[in-house]
Design an enzyme around this catalytic site. Structure first.
Site, PDB file in Angstrom:
ATOM      1  N   LEU A   1      12.013 118.796  80.462  1.00  0.00           N
ATOM      2  CA  LEU A   1      10.794 119.711  80.382  1.00  0.00           C
ATOM      3  C   LEU A   1      11.070 120.928  80.462  1.00  0.00           C
ATOM      4  O   LEU A   1      10.522 121.873  80.221  1.00  0.00           O
ATOM      5  CB  LEU A   1       9.696 118.972  81.149  1.00  0.00           C
ATOM      6  CG  LEU A   1       9.373 117.723  81.159  1.00  0.00           C
ATOM      7  CD1 LEU A   1       8.346 117.164  82.368  1.00  0.00           C
ATOM      8  CD2 LEU A   1       8.508 117.642  79.663  1.00  0.00           C
ATOM      9  N   GLY A   2      12.174 121.218  81.386  1.00  0.00           N
ATOM     10  CA  GLY A   2      12.526 122.652  81.855  1.00  0.00           C
ATOM     11  C   GLY A   2      13.706 122.675  82.860  1.00  0.00           C
ATOM     12  O   GLY A   2      14.128 121.705  83.458  1.00  0.00           O
TER      13      GLY A   2
ATOM     14  N   GLY B   1      16.644 127.831  88.453  1.00  0.00           N
ATOM     15  CA  GLY B   1      17.889 127.979  89.400  1.00  0.00           C
ATOM     16  C   GLY B   1      17.779 126.840  90.220  1.00  0.00           C
ATOM     17  O   GLY B   1      19.080 126.686  90.614  1.00  0.00           O
ATOM     18  N   PHE B   2      16.976 126.019  90.681  1.00  0.00           N
ATOM     19  CA  PHE B   2      16.912 125.076  91.309  1.00  0.00           C
ATOM     20  C   PHE B   2      17.265 123.691  90.803  1.00  0.00           C
ATOM     21  O   PHE B   2      17.416 122.486  91.346  1.00  0.00           O
ATOM     22  CB  PHE B   2      15.665 124.815  92.302  1.00  0.00           C
ATOM     23  CG  PHE B   2      15.727 125.742  93.193  1.00  0.00           C
ATOM     24  CD1 PHE B   2      16.770 126.656  93.757  1.00  0.00           C
ATOM     25  CD2 PHE B   2      14.449 126.133  94.076  1.00  0.00           C
ATOM     26  CE1 PHE B   2      16.569 127.516  94.699  1.00  0.00           C
ATOM     27  CE2 PHE B   2      14.545 126.761  95.031  1.00  0.00           C
ATOM     28  CZ  PHE B   2      15.551 127.581  95.443  1.00  0.00           C
TER      29      PHE B   2
ATOM     30  N   VAL C   1      13.635 119.596  85.234  1.00  0.00           N
ATOM     31  CA  VAL C   1      12.739 118.509  85.312  1.00  0.00           C
ATOM     32  C   VAL C   1      12.652 117.669  84.195  1.00  0.00           C
ATOM     33  O   VAL C   1      12.700 118.202  83.046  1.00  0.00           O
ATOM     34  CB  VAL C   1      11.197 119.481  85.383  1.00  0.00           C
ATOM     35  CG1 VAL C   1      10.134 118.550  85.377  1.00  0.00           C
ATOM     36  CG2 VAL C   1      11.388 120.569  86.811  1.00  0.00           C
TER      37      VAL C   1
ATOM     38  N   LYS D   1      11.618 116.118  89.171  1.00  0.00           N
ATOM     39  CA  LYS D   1      12.151 117.483  89.661  1.00  0.00           C
ATOM     40  C   LYS D   1      13.422 117.192  90.253  1.00  0.00           C
ATOM     41  O   LYS D   1      13.502 116.688  91.567  1.00  0.00           O
ATOM     42  CB  LYS D   1      11.157 118.299  90.625  1.00  0.00           C
ATOM     43  CG  LYS D   1      11.911 119.430  91.001  1.00  0.00           C
ATOM     44  CD  LYS D   1      11.102 120.319  91.771  1.00  0.00           C
ATOM     45  CE  LYS D   1      11.534 121.698  92.391  1.00  0.00           C
ATOM     46  NZ  LYS D   1      10.523 122.421  93.154  1.00  0.00           N
TER      47      LYS D   1
ATOM     48  N   ASP E   1       4.937 132.025  96.075  1.00  0.00           N
ATOM     49  CA  ASP E   1       5.416 132.040  94.701  1.00  0.00           C
ATOM     50  C   ASP E   1       4.680 131.945  93.571  1.00  0.00           C
ATOM     51  O   ASP E   1       4.757 131.106  92.667  1.00  0.00           O
ATOM     52  CB  ASP E   1       6.649 131.113  94.670  1.00  0.00           C
ATOM     53  CG  ASP E   1       7.703 131.579  93.565  1.00  0.00           C
ATOM     54  OD1 ASP E   1       7.377 132.610  93.095  1.00  0.00           O
ATOM     55  OD2 ASP E   1       8.645 130.752  93.000  1.00  0.00           O
TER      56      ASP E   1
END
Length: 831
Positions: free
Chosen positions: A521-522, A525-526, A529, A543, A640
Site C-alpha cells: 500500500l505504501g 522511512g520506517f 505497509v 505496517k 506528526d
C-alpha cells in the site's frame, strides 16, 4: 357582521403563530415567540447589569428571569437593533443594524428552501423544512449551560455530534466560560466536568441507574441512558410535568440540579457537585480512596491507600498531600492472590475499564479478573433487564470516594499476605475449626509443594528449547504488557489490552501473500505497509518496520501502547502486533480509500471530495484531535499530524493514524521540551521546530495547515505563482489581507462550496497557524467555531510565511533531526 369579519382577518395571524416564525416574519427587540403552553419564550434580553443584547430562550412561568439557551453568546449586540429571521436559504439568521451576520443555524438544505422555526414547550427551538416537518436543526443539539428535561447530553456516533454544556463567563456575560460538562465514551461511559482541559469532577461509571445521587434521593425524576453503536448519551425526565427543573453548569464551577419553588419564588438546589474536598477529581491520586471529613479528629487526612498499596511519596503523605497517590507494595502477579472488597465506594474512573461480553456470576467475574495479570479490580452488579454484569479495571484505579450516595462494592486485587491480613481483620478471631484447618494445612501444603516442584522440574527439562525461544520473544512483548503465548495463528491478548491480539508471523505471511509487492500500500522511512486478508475474511493493513528503520523499539512500544488505549471513531483502530524473530509489525484496520493526501493533491481524484465532504472531514479531524487533547484518559500530543496521516474509510470518514512519535502529558502539564525534533517540515509549529518545545498548540498549528490544504488542494511547502518563496500559509495570508481569500479555493469544488463556510474555515486555519502559540485557539474552541456561527477574532501574522532551502533545515531546528516516520496506510513520498 362585515366589521367583525374584517377584525378576524386582521388579527388571525397574531392568534395562530405565537410559537412559529415563517420566512415572511421576523423578531425584533421587544418581540418574542411563546411556546404553545406558555412554558418558554424566545426573544432578546440583557443579562444582569450588561448593556449588551442577546437572543435567547427563557422560562415564562418563572418570575425570576432564567435563560436556558443563548444563540449569540460570544457575539453580543451593542444596541437594540437585533433582528431574527429566516433567510433565502432556509436558515435562521441574526443580524444587527449594520446587517452583520451575528449568528446562523448554518445547515445545508437540499431542494426547497421553505423553512419554519417553532419554539416547543420543551424549550427546544426547532427549524423544520417545508410541510414535511423534517428537522433541519434544533437548539437541543447546540446547548449552552443548561440541560432541560428530555434534552440529551452525549455523543452521536453516526454524525459525530457531541452535545455538552459550557458555563457562562459570568452572571453578566453568557460567553463561553471555563467549565465544560460532557460525556466521555471511553471505556465504560462517564460524564466529566472540566475546568479548561483539566478534569474537575466525574460521575460514577455506567450505568448510572445505580450511581446517580439524584436517582437515589428522589423518585420525582427518571433517567434514560443509551449506549450502542449509534449513540452514547443520557437524558432525564420529570415524572410530574408541573415540576420545573434544570441542570446547569454555573460559572463558579458548580454543577447543579435546580427545581423552581412557587412558594418562595426561588430556585432550590436539588443536587450539586463538586461540594466536598473528595469531590475533586483524583484528590488522592491513584490506588487511593478519599474519605469523608471527621470533625472530631484534628489529625484527619482524607486519603488512604487501598489494600496492598503504600504512599508513593511518604513525605507528601505525612504533610497531608495525597495527590501522588499510592503504589503497589510489591509485584503480586504470579503469587497466590485474591480480592478484598471495599464497600460503599464511588466506582473508579472507568476510562480503562471494560464490561465482560457475557453475563457471569460474581465468582466467574473474580476468576476472569484473576486470570488477567493486568486486571486490578472488578465490580459485579445486577442491572435491571440485563442480569448480573462484570466490570473490570485494567491499570490504575483513580478517583475513588467512600461513603457517597453511590454504593459500589469494589473488589481490589491483593496478594496472599494482604488477603490474609484483611481476612483476619474481618473475622476477628479464629475458631476451633479454623485452627484445625490451619494445622492440617501445615502438613498438606509442604507435601503438595514438594510434589509440585518435582513435577515442574520434569516439565522444564522436556520444554527447555521451547522455553528459551519464548523467553526471547516475551522479552520484547513484556514491555508493552503482553504475556500471552505466540502459538497458533492469531491469539487474543490476555493482558491489559483485552481488545488487542498478538499475531503470529506465519499468519501475516499468509495474509499478505508473503508480503507481495502487489499487496503493498505504501512505503516510507520506517518501512512498508501491506494489505492482507485473514482466514476469516477480515481485511487488514500490516505496517512492517524495516530492520534498519529509524523507528526503534521505543517508537514501536509508544505506538502500540498509545493506540491500544485510544477508542474514537476518528482514530485508526489497532488490531494487534507481531514481535517475532527480527520482525516488528503493527496490524491495523484496513482503510480502503487510503489517505487524505491521495485525494486532495491528485487533480484526477480531488473532484471526488466535494465541499460538503471536505467540511465533514475537517470536523472529523478536529474531533479526533480534541479527543487526544482532552477527552482521552491521557492528554496526547500527536506531533506528526499531516494529510498523509489522515486515513479515509469506505465512507470517507477521516481517521488519524501514526502515533510513533506521540507524547503523553499528565495532570496539569501543558508543555514539554525535547532534544530530538521529529516530525514533518511544513506542519511543525515554530516553537517546536526552533525552540524544541511542543504542546497541544503544536498540534493546533498542524491542524491549521491541514485545514488550509483541504480548502486549497495545495501543499504547504509548494510554490505559488511568481512568489516561489511563499508557502501556502504565506500565500493565503497575502490573499486574506487583500480581501481575496476565496482565490485559494480548490477549483474542483467551485460548484459545491458554501461561501460563508469556506471563508470561516480559511479564517480558522489562519488563527491556528499564528506564530505565537498563546494566540492559537484550543481544539475545543476550534470545534465550536466550526460548528456554530460566531464572530471570529482577526488572525495575526502566521509563522513560516516564506519557504527555506532544504539545506537550511538544521538551522531552523537548532541541529534537530527530522523524523523519517512517513509510514502510514497510504501511498507516500519519502522525506
Amino acid at each position: 357582521m362585515v366589521m367583525s369579519l374584517i377584525l378576524i382577518i386582521l388579527f388571525f395571524p397574531f392568534c395562530t403563530s405565537l410559537d412559529t416564525l415563517t420566512p415572511d416574519q421576523s423578531i425584533k427587540d421587544g418581540q418574542s415567540l411563546i411556546s404553545k403552553e406558555n412554558n418558554f419564550a424566545l426573544g432578546f434580553f440583557s443579562p444582569g447589569n450588561s448593556s449588551y443584547q442577546y437572543l435567547g430562550i427563557w422560562y415564562v412561568k418563572v418570575t425570576k428571569q432564567t435563560v436556558v439557551w443563548v444563540a449569540n453568546r460570544n457575539n453580543p449586540i451593542n444596541d437594540s437593533s437585533g433582528v431574527l429571521s429566516i433567510n433565502q436559504f432556509g436558515n435562521l439568521v441574526l443580524h444587527d443594524s449594520y446587517n452583520r451576520l451575528l449568528w446562523s443555524t448554518n445547515v445545508s438544505i437540499q431542494g426547497t428552501t421553505s423553512s419554519v422555526a417553532q419554539l416547543q414547550d420543551s424549550g427546544n427551538l426547532v427549524l423544520f423544512q417545508g410541510n414535511n416537518k423534517l428537522v433541519l436543526w434544533q437548539s437541543f443539539d447546540c446547548p449552552t449551560d443548561t440541560l432541560l428535561p428530555g434534552m440529551r447530553l452525549g455523543l452521536n456516533r453516526i454524525t459525530g455530534l457531541d452535545r455538552f454544556l459550557t458555563s457562562w463567563k459570568s452572571k453578566d456575560d453568557p460567553g463561553t466560560g471555563d467549565y465544560f460538562h460532557k460525556m466521555n465514551p471511553t471505556g465504560s461511559p462517564q460524564i466529566f466536568l472540566y475546568k479548561g482541559s483539566t478534569l474537575y469532577w466525574r460521575s460514577g461509571p455506567w450505568p448510572w441507574q445505580t450511581s446517580s445521587p439524584a436517582a437515589i434521593v428522589s423518585l420525582d425524576f427518571k433517567y434514560d441512558f443509551v449506549n450502542n453503536e449509534d449513540e452514547v448519551s443520557y437524558a432525564y425526565f420529570a415524572n410530574d410535568p408541573s415540576i420545573i427543573s434544570r441542570v446547569v453548569v454555573d460559572n463558579s464551577g458548580l454543577l447543579q440540579k435546580l427545581v423552581w419553588n412557587d412558594g418562595d419564588l426561588q430556585w432550590k438546589e436539588f443536587w450539586s457537585a463538586p461540594k466536598y474536598r473528595c469531590d475533586k477529581y483524583a484528590q488522592c491520586g491513584a490506588f487511593s480512596k478519599c474519605g469523608p471529613e471527621s470533625p472530631n479528629n484534628s489529625n484527619w487526612f482524607e486519603c488512604a491507600c487501598l489494600p496492598g498499596y503504600e504512599p508513593k511519596s511518604p513525605r507528601d503523605w505525612s504533610l497531608r498531600n495525597g495527590s501522588e497517590g499510592c503504589v503497589r507494595k510489591e509485584s503480586m502477579c504470579g503469587n497466590e492472590e485474591g480480592f478484598v472488597m471495599m464497600k460503599r465506594l464511588k466506582g473508579p474512573d472507568s476510562s480503562n475499564a471494560a464490561w465482560m461480553d457475557m453475563s457471569m456470576s460474581s465468582s466467574e467475574c473474580e476468576q476472569a479478573c484473576l486470570s488477567n495479570c493486568s486486571c486490578t479490580a472488578f465490580i459485579s452488579m445486577n442491572i435491571d433487564g440485563m442480569g448480573t454484569r462484570c466490570l473490570a479495571w485494567y491499570g490504575e484505579l483513580m478517583d475513588l470516594v467512600e461513603n457517597t450516595y453511590e454504593m459500589w462494592d469494589l473488589n481490589v486485587r491483593v496478594d496472599a499476605t494482604e488477603l490474609a491480613t484483611y481476612t483476619s481483620k474481618s473475622e476477628g478471631f479464629l475458631g476451633h475449626k479454623r485452627q484445625v484447618a490451619i494445622a492440617i494445612s501445615t502438613v498438606v501444603v509442604p507435601l503438595f509443594l514438594v510434589s509440585f516442584i518435582a513435577y515442574m522440574c520434569l516439565m522444564k527439562k522436556r520444554k527447555t528449547k521451547r522455553t528459551l525461544k519464548r523467553k526471547l520473544q516475551n522479552q520484547s512483548l513484556n514491555f508493552i504488557g503482553f504475556k500471552g503465548s505466540l502459538e497458533g495463528n492469531e491469539l487474543e491478548d490476555s493482558s491489559r489490552h483485552p481488545d488487542l491480539s498478538i499475531f503470529n508471523l506465519s499468519c501475516l505471511v499468509t495474509a499478505t501473500g508473503n508480503f507481495s509487492p502487489t499487496n503493498k500500500l505504501g512505503q516510507g522511512g520506517f518501512g512498508s505497509v501491506f494489505k492482507g486478508q485473514l482466514s476469516n475474511g477480515q481485511q487488514i493493513a500490516v505496517k512492517r518496520l524495516s530492520k534498519n528503520s529509524g523507528q526503534g523499539i521505543e517508537e514501536f512500544k509508544n505506538e502500540v501502547v498509545l493506540i491500544a488505549k485510544l477508542q474514537h471513531r476518528n482514530l485508526v483502530k489497532l488490531l494487534g502486533c507481531c514481535i517475532q524473530e527480527e520482525e516488528r509489525m503493527l496490524i491495523y484496520e484496513y482503510m480502503p480509500n487510503k489517505s487524505l493526501d491521495s485525494f486532495i493533491f491528485d487533480h484526477t481524484r480531488s473532484s471526488l471530495l466535494n465541499w460538503r465532504k471536505r467540511f465533514e472531514i475537517i470536523i472529523g479531524i478536529a474531533r479526533g484531535i480534541l479527543y487526544l487533547h482532552q477527552d482521552s484518559r491521557l492528554r496526547i500530543i500527536h506531533r506528526d499530524l499531516k494529510t498523509s496521516n489522515v486515513l479515509l474509510d469506505g465512507e470517507m470518514n477521516p481517521k488519524i493514524s501514526d502515533f510513533g512519535i506521540a507524547r503523553i502529558f499528565k495532570g496539569d502539564q501543558i508543555q514539554d521540551k525535547t532534544t530530538r525534533v521529529v516530525g514533518t517540515y511544513g506542519y511543525m509549529s515554530p516553537e517546536y521546530a526552533i525552540f524544541e518545545k511542543f504542546s497541544t498548540k503544536s498540534d493546533v498549528f498542524s491542524f491549521g495547515v491541514i485545514l488550509l490544504e483541504i480548502v486549497s488542494g495545495k501543499k504547504n511547502n509548494g510554490s505559488y505563482h511568481k512568489q516561489d518563496s511563499l508557502t501556502l500559509i504565506g500565500h493565503v495570508w497575502e490573499l486574506w489581507r487583500e480581501g481575496r481569500a476565496l482565490d485559494i479555493v480548490d477549483s474542483s469544488i467551485n460548484d459545491s462550496f458554501v461561501y460563508h463556510e469556506v471563508v470561516r474555515c480559511i479564517q480558522i486555519g489562519l488563527l491556528c497557524v499564528q506564530e505565537d502559540a498563546m494566540d492559537r485557539p484550543t481544539m475545543l474552541a476550534v470545534l465550536l467555531m466550526l460548528s456554530c456561527e460566531t464572530t471570529l477574532p482577526s488572525p495575526k501574522q502566521p509563522a513560516f510565511i516564506f519557504r527555506r532551502p532544504t539545506n537550511d533545515l538544521g538551522s531552523i531546528t537548532g541541529g534537530g533531526v527530522y523524523s523519517i516516520n512517513d509510514v502510514t496506510i497510504t501511498e507516500f513520498e519519502a522525506r
